[in-house]
Scaffold this motif. Structure first.
Motif, mmCIF file in Angstrom:
data_model
loop_
_atom_site.group_PDB
_atom_site.id
_atom_site.type_symbol
_atom_site.label_atom_id
_atom_site.label_comp_id
_atom_site.label_asym_id
_atom_site.label_seq_id
_atom_site.Cartn_x
_atom_site.Cartn_y
_atom_site.Cartn_z
ATOM 1 N N VAL A 62 0.859 -1.184 0.000
ATOM 2 C CA VAL A 62 0.000 0.000 0.000
ATOM 3 C C VAL A 62 0.892 1.231 0.000
ATOM 4 O O VAL A 62 1.918 1.264 0.693
ATOM 5 C CB VAL A 62 -0.939 0.033 1.224
ATOM 6 C CG1 VAL A 62 -1.775 1.311 1.227
ATOM 7 C CG2 VAL A 62 -1.863 -1.184 1.230
ATOM 8 N N VAL A 63 0.517 2.239 -0.774
ATOM 9 C CA VAL A 63 1.246 3.503 -0.823
ATOM 10 C C VAL A 63 0.443 4.556 -0.083
ATOM 11 O O VAL A 63 -0.735 4.765 -0.383
ATOM 12 C CB VAL A 63 1.490 3.963 -2.276
ATOM 13 C CG1 VAL A 63 2.357 5.217 -2.290
ATOM 14 C CG2 VAL A 63 2.142 2.854 -3.096
ATOM 15 N N TYR A 64 1.083 5.235 0.884
ATOM 16 C CA TYR A 64 0.446 6.306 1.648
ATOM 17 C C TYR A 64 1.211 7.602 1.428
ATOM 18 O O TYR A 64 2.316 7.607 0.900
ATOM 19 C CB TYR A 64 0.477 5.993 3.148
ATOM 20 C CG TYR A 64 -0.204 4.710 3.561
ATOM 21 C CD1 TYR A 64 -1.572 4.675 3.802
ATOM 22 C CD2 TYR A 64 0.524 3.534 3.734
ATOM 23 C CE1 TYR A 64 -2.204 3.503 4.197
ATOM 24 C CE2 TYR A 64 -0.090 2.357 4.125
ATOM 25 C CZ TYR A 64 -1.461 2.349 4.361
ATOM 26 O OH TYR A 64 -2.072 1.193 4.750
ATOM 27 N N GLY A 65 0.628 8.716 1.908
ATOM 28 C CA GLY A 65 1.399 9.957 1.999
ATOM 29 C C GLY A 65 1.002 11.058 1.051
ATOM 30 O O GLY A 65 0.217 10.864 0.103
ATOM 31 N N LEU A 66 1.545 12.265 1.328
ATOM 32 C CA LEU A 66 1.323 13.483 0.546
ATOM 33 C C LEU A 66 -0.157 13.806 0.395
ATOM 34 O O LEU A 66 -0.610 14.300 -0.645
ATOM 35 C CB LEU A 66 1.982 13.367 -0.839
ATOM 36 C CG LEU A 66 3.517 13.320 -0.848
ATOM 37 C CD1 LEU A 66 4.036 13.306 -2.276
ATOM 38 C CD2 LEU A 66 4.110 14.489 -0.095
ATOM 39 N N ASN A 67 -0.910 13.553 1.444
ATOM 40 C CA ASN A 67 -2.337 13.898 1.485
ATOM 41 C C ASN A 67 -3.135 13.286 0.333
ATOM 42 O O ASN A 67 -4.171 13.820 -0.075
ATOM 43 C CB ASN A 67 -2.518 15.420 1.479
ATOM 44 C CG ASN A 67 -1.866 16.076 2.673
ATOM 45 O OD1 ASN A 67 -1.970 15.587 3.794
ATOM 46 N ND2 ASN A 67 -1.180 17.195 2.454
ATOM 47 N N ALA A 68 -2.646 12.200 -0.206
ATOM 48 C CA ALA A 68 -3.346 11.514 -1.289
ATOM 49 C C ALA A 68 -4.006 10.252 -0.732
ATOM 50 O O ALA A 68 -3.627 9.740 0.319
ATOM 51 C CB ALA A 68 -2.364 11.150 -2.396
ATOM 52 N N GLU A 69 -5.006 9.765 -1.453
ATOM 53 C CA GLU A 69 -5.650 8.531 -1.035
ATOM 54 C C GLU A 69 -4.658 7.372 -1.147
ATOM 55 O O GLU A 69 -3.790 7.360 -2.013
ATOM 56 C CB GLU A 69 -6.876 8.249 -1.903
ATOM 57 C CG GLU A 69 -8.026 9.222 -1.682
ATOM 58 C CD GLU A 69 -9.262 8.812 -2.467
ATOM 59 O OE1 GLU A 69 -9.243 7.709 -3.066
ATOM 60 O OE2 GLU A 69 -10.226 9.575 -2.481
ATOM 61 N N SER A 70 -4.807 6.411 -0.236
ATOM 62 C CA SER A 70 -3.910 5.259 -0.278
ATOM 63 C C SER A 70 -4.124 4.491 -1.581
ATOM 64 O O SER A 70 -5.217 4.464 -2.149
ATOM 65 C CB SER A 70 -4.160 4.343 0.923
ATOM 66 O OG SER A 70 -5.485 3.863 0.913
ATOM 67 N N LEU A 71 -3.040 3.876 -2.048
ATOM 68 C CA LEU A 71 -3.063 3.146 -3.309
ATOM 69 C C LEU A 71 -2.610 1.718 -3.064
ATOM 70 O O LEU A 71 -1.510 1.482 -2.555
ATOM 71 C CB LEU A 71 -2.134 3.837 -4.319
ATOM 72 C CG LEU A 71 -1.907 3.140 -5.663
ATOM 73 C CD1 LEU A 71 -3.204 3.121 -6.465
ATOM 74 C CD2 LEU A 71 -0.806 3.839 -6.445
#
Length: 201
Positions: free
Chosen positions: A33-42
């Motif tokens: 899972v990719v988190y961060g930079l105020n973006a939705e998790s991917l």
């Protein structure tokens, strides 16, 4: 300009059945899972071998995550889980290359303390040091030479020479990292007494 490692990732369904995740792992793909930079998790999955190659450089080092249909993402390994020594799941943290990052980096104590040759006991109290710096400048590990420490010497965070551009997080400046204690008997002032009966035996 430094050459960054890259991992190719493929998108996956976030809430797929457990069998999907098992099949991914069996085929050499690791759920992530990719988190961060105020973006939705991917939710993505990556190649086991590529992940291992990147992970060898250290969790704090930045690399690129290439996802089809998206601009390459600058990420670090934020967390991971292993099962029976094999990758099970990874969390990537998306970061900005121009914004300083605060992160804990593992310490590698090197050398043999001088005081240990005279009975001193080396105690390393901390295994990570929290620092701040631009992602591209963060080291994968912090090497600390303790060979100069004599009995009674202490090593605090401000004694550590950090790479250029990397600074200590203020709250850790006086953190005690290691010390060389005197031998226990000498430290406690204990004396060994021999019973008279033992002499006559």
């Amino acid at each position: 300009m430094m050459t960054l490692l890259m991992i190719t990732a493929e998108k996956r369904l976030e809430n797929g059945p457990p069998s999907v995740l098992r099949n991914l792992r069996a085929s050499g793909r690791i759920p992530a899972v990719v988190y961060g930079l105020n973006a939705e998790s991917l939710s993505v999955h990556v190649d086991d071998k590529e992940l291992t190659r990147v992970a060898r450089t250290g969790r704090s080092e930045m690399f690129k995550l290439k996802v089809e249909g998206m601009k390459d993402l600058s990420v670090i390994i934020k967390d991971f889980q292993k099962k029976s020594g094999k990758w099970n799941h990874v969390d990537f943290l998306q970061i900005s290359e121009s914004v300083p990052l605060r992160i804990a980096i593992s310490i590698d104590y090197q050398g043999i303390a001088a005081g240990s040759k005279f009975g001193g006991v080396v105690q390393t109290l901390v295994t990570e040091l929290e620092v701040e710096g631009l992602p591209a400048e963060l080291p994968s590990i912090i090497e600390i030479d303790i060979s100069h420490l004599e009995i009674g010497d202490k090593l605090v965070a401000t004694d550590v020479k950090l790479p250029k551009g990397i600074t200590l997080v203020p709250t850790t400046e006086e953190l005690l990292l290691a010390l060389v204690a005197a031998p226990r008997v000498a430290l406690e002032g204990e004396e060994v007494e021999v019973e008279p009966e033992a002499i006559n035996k």
